[in-house]
Scaffold this active site. Structure first.
Site, PDB file in Angstrom:
ATOM      1  N   ASP A   1       0.824  -1.207   0.000  1.00  0.00           N
ATOM      2  CA  ASP A   1       0.000   0.000   0.000  1.00  0.00           C
ATOM      3  C   ASP A   1       0.863   1.263   0.000  1.00  0.00           C
ATOM      4  OD1 ASP A   1      -2.596   1.494   0.593  1.00  0.00           O
ATOM      5  OD2 ASP A   1      -1.394   2.034   2.343  1.00  0.00           O
TER       6      ASP A   1
ATOM      7  N   TYR B   1       3.237  10.022   0.465  1.00  0.00           N
ATOM      8  CA  TYR B   1       4.055   9.438   1.525  1.00  0.00           C
ATOM      9  C   TYR B   1       5.517   9.820   1.345  1.00  0.00           C
ATOM     10  CZ  TYR B   1       0.108   6.478   2.982  1.00  0.00           C
ATOM     11  OH  TYR B   1      -1.104   6.010   3.438  1.00  0.00           O
TER      12      TYR B   1
ATOM     13  N   ARG C   1      -8.958  10.826   0.281  1.00  0.00           N
ATOM     14  CA  ARG C   1      -9.870  11.513   1.198  1.00  0.00           C
ATOM     15  C   ARG C   1     -11.059  12.053   0.416  1.00  0.00           C
ATOM     16  NH1 ARG C   1      -9.517  11.570   6.925  1.00  0.00           N
ATOM     17  NH2 ARG C   1      -7.350  11.160   7.480  1.00  0.00           N
TER      18      ARG C   1
ATOM     19  N   SER D   1     -10.683   5.680   0.459  1.00  0.00           N
ATOM     20  CA  SER D   1     -10.129   5.697   1.806  1.00  0.00           C
ATOM     21  C   SER D   1     -10.838   6.777   2.599  1.00  0.00           C
ATOM     22  CB  SER D   1      -8.616   5.979   1.749  1.00  0.00           C
ATOM     23  OG  SER D   1      -8.046   5.956   3.048  1.00  0.00           O
ATOM     24  N   ASN D   2     -11.131   6.477   3.855  1.00  0.00           N
ATOM     25  CA  ASN D   2     -11.754   7.451   4.755  1.00  0.00           C
ATOM     26  C   ASN D   2     -13.122   7.924   4.271  1.00  0.00           C
ATOM     27  OD1 ASN D   2      -9.393   7.748   6.616  1.00  0.00           O
ATOM     28  ND2 ASN D   2      -8.419   8.514   4.742  1.00  0.00           N
TER      29      ASN D   2
ATOM     30  N   GLN E   1     -10.330   2.041   2.891  1.00  0.00           N
ATOM     31  CA  GLN E   1      -9.291   2.006   3.914  1.00  0.00           C
ATOM     32  C   GLN E   1      -9.625   3.025   5.005  1.00  0.00           C
ATOM     33  OE1 GLN E   1      -4.632   3.043   3.985  1.00  0.00           O
ATOM     34  NE2 GLN E   1      -5.113   1.312   2.636  1.00  0.00           N
TER      35      GLN E   1
ATOM     36  N   LEU F   1      -1.904  -1.587  14.162  1.00  0.00           N
ATOM     37  CA  LEU F   1      -1.084  -1.933  15.324  1.00  0.00           C
ATOM     38  C   LEU F   1      -1.174  -0.856  16.404  1.00  0.00           C
ATOM     39  CD1 LEU F   1       2.060  -3.434  13.543  1.00  0.00           C
ATOM     40  CD2 LEU F   1       0.397  -4.667  14.944  1.00  0.00           C
TER      41      LEU F   1
ATOM     42  N   THR G   1       4.755  -0.636  10.081  1.00  0.00           N
ATOM     43  CA  THR G   1       6.110  -0.456  10.571  1.00  0.00           C
ATOM     44  C   THR G   1       7.148  -0.748   9.489  1.00  0.00           C
ATOM     45  OG1 THR G   1       7.735  -1.226  12.208  1.00  0.00           O
ATOM     46  CG2 THR G   1       6.143  -2.852  11.410  1.00  0.00           C
TER      47      THR G   1
ATOM     48  N   ARG H   1       9.568  -6.499  13.385  1.00  0.00           N
ATOM     49  CA  ARG H   1       8.184  -6.292  13.827  1.00  0.00           C
ATOM     50  C   ARG H   1       7.199  -6.734  12.749  1.00  0.00           C
ATOM     51  NH1 ARG H   1       4.710  -1.155  15.656  1.00  0.00           N
ATOM     52  NH2 ARG H   1       3.443  -2.228  17.211  1.00  0.00           N
TER      53      ARG H   1
END
Length: 321
Positions: free
Chosen positions: A52, A57, A129, A158-159, A180, A228, A284, A289
């Site tokens: 994703d 980002y 959005r 998303s959202n 999402q 998480l 993460t 992890r």
């Protein structure tokens, strides 16, 4: 509605927001290809096939560093699916943030993502959005063009609430396949709204009731970002916890020990046990992890109803009404 074939069988996704260095929009500050490669490898080791992204980002560097890994790894693209988002614009025209789902903007942003990712197409494009100025006809035109050119294979959002999805879907020629949302044991509005109907505490939660049910009814995959709990139960020092959060962190650790698994697996398994078919996004960048999430599907299968409710009640700090 057309059956959703864009989302892979894997119930876990890997979210690439943490890759690519800092959040500046200077492409020359892209860093740490090795970290990105290690994260991708770790995700694939636990069965993740859908990665994703979003155009914003790390100022585009998350896509760029992922593209470097793709370019350096023959055959990798055919083994994975890529998802990216568009619709948020940062630091333009004197605005810190604004939204743009105009036809030209969607096409421009997707082309930029494809260039950074070193790929000819994305498997899923999400509208990041809701844009109050969105014209569904423009979205239909842009998505239709991108699909006709083979650059986008499926569309998601998303959202967005159920009403927003339905309003958009009425104008589309392709089904919305994913929504999402932030869903976790910490961010529980989505869950609280289901039991607080006709209850005075309902005013404390803004999540649009019925959204999960709408998505389940229409075969729209629910993807959970922040799954998480943003490390809240595993990374925050005890002094930063409320009493309920401290009790939840202790219960998660105890349950993980009893079941011979990790806290990450318990957290994600709790989400995945919900019958809406929630697919957690692992955010993460730490390879260890990521691998710690491997036991999540098993936890979802074996967690009892009482254990599931115990985690929820402990997290909310009081019993359900």
């Amino acid at each position: 509605m057309t059956e959703n074939t864009a989302i892979p069988a894997s119930r876990l996704l890997y979210g690439c927001m943490g890759l690519g260095g800092n959040w500046s929009d200077d492409p020359h500050t892209t860093t740490d290809v090795e970290t990105a490669a290690a994260a991708i490898e770790a995700a694939m080791d636990i069965g993740v096939t859908l990665f994703d992204h979003a155009d914003i980002y790390r100022g585009g560097k998350a896509e760029a560093v992922f593209g470097e890994v793709l370019a350096a790894t023959p055959g990798l693209r055919s083994r994975i699916q890529l998802q990216t988002k568009c619709g948020i614009r940062l630091n333009e025209r004197g605005l810190e943030t604004h939204y743009d789902l105009s036809s030209d903007a969607i096409i421009e942003r997707v082309n930029g993502s494809l260039e950074r990712l070193h790929t000819d197409y994305v498997d899923v494009l999400l509208l990041h959005r809701p844009d109050p100025l969105m014209d569904p006809a423009e979205v239909r035109a842009a998505v239709g063009k991108l699909m006709a050119e083979g650059k986008v294979r499926a569309l998601g959002v998303s959202n967005m609430s159920a009403d927003q999805i339905e309003f958009l879907q009425d104008s589309l020629e392709t089904p919305v396949v994913a929504n999402q949302l932030e869903l976790s044991l910490l961010k529980r509005d989505w869950l609280e709204s289901t039991v607080l109907v006709n209850h005075p505490d309902a005013a404390d939660y803004s999540f649009p009731h019925g959204t999960l049910e709408y998505c389940a009814r229409h075969g729209i995959t629910l993807q959970a970002y922040g799954a998480l709990a943003r490390g809240h139960y595993t990374g925050n020092p005890p002094e930063r916890h409320t009493p309920a959060e401290a009790a939840t962190a202790e219960l998660l650790a105890e349950m993980a020990r009893e079941k011979g698994t990790t806290v990450e697996a318990v957290l994600l398994g709790w989400l995945m046990k919900h019958p809406a078919g929630i697919a957690p996004v692992i955010g993460t960048a730490n390879a260890d992890r990521i691998r710690a999430c491997a036991g999540a599907p098993r936890m979802a299968e074996t967690m009892s109803r009482a254990e599931w409710y115990l985690l929820w009640v402990t997290a909310r700090g009081r019993n359900v009404p």
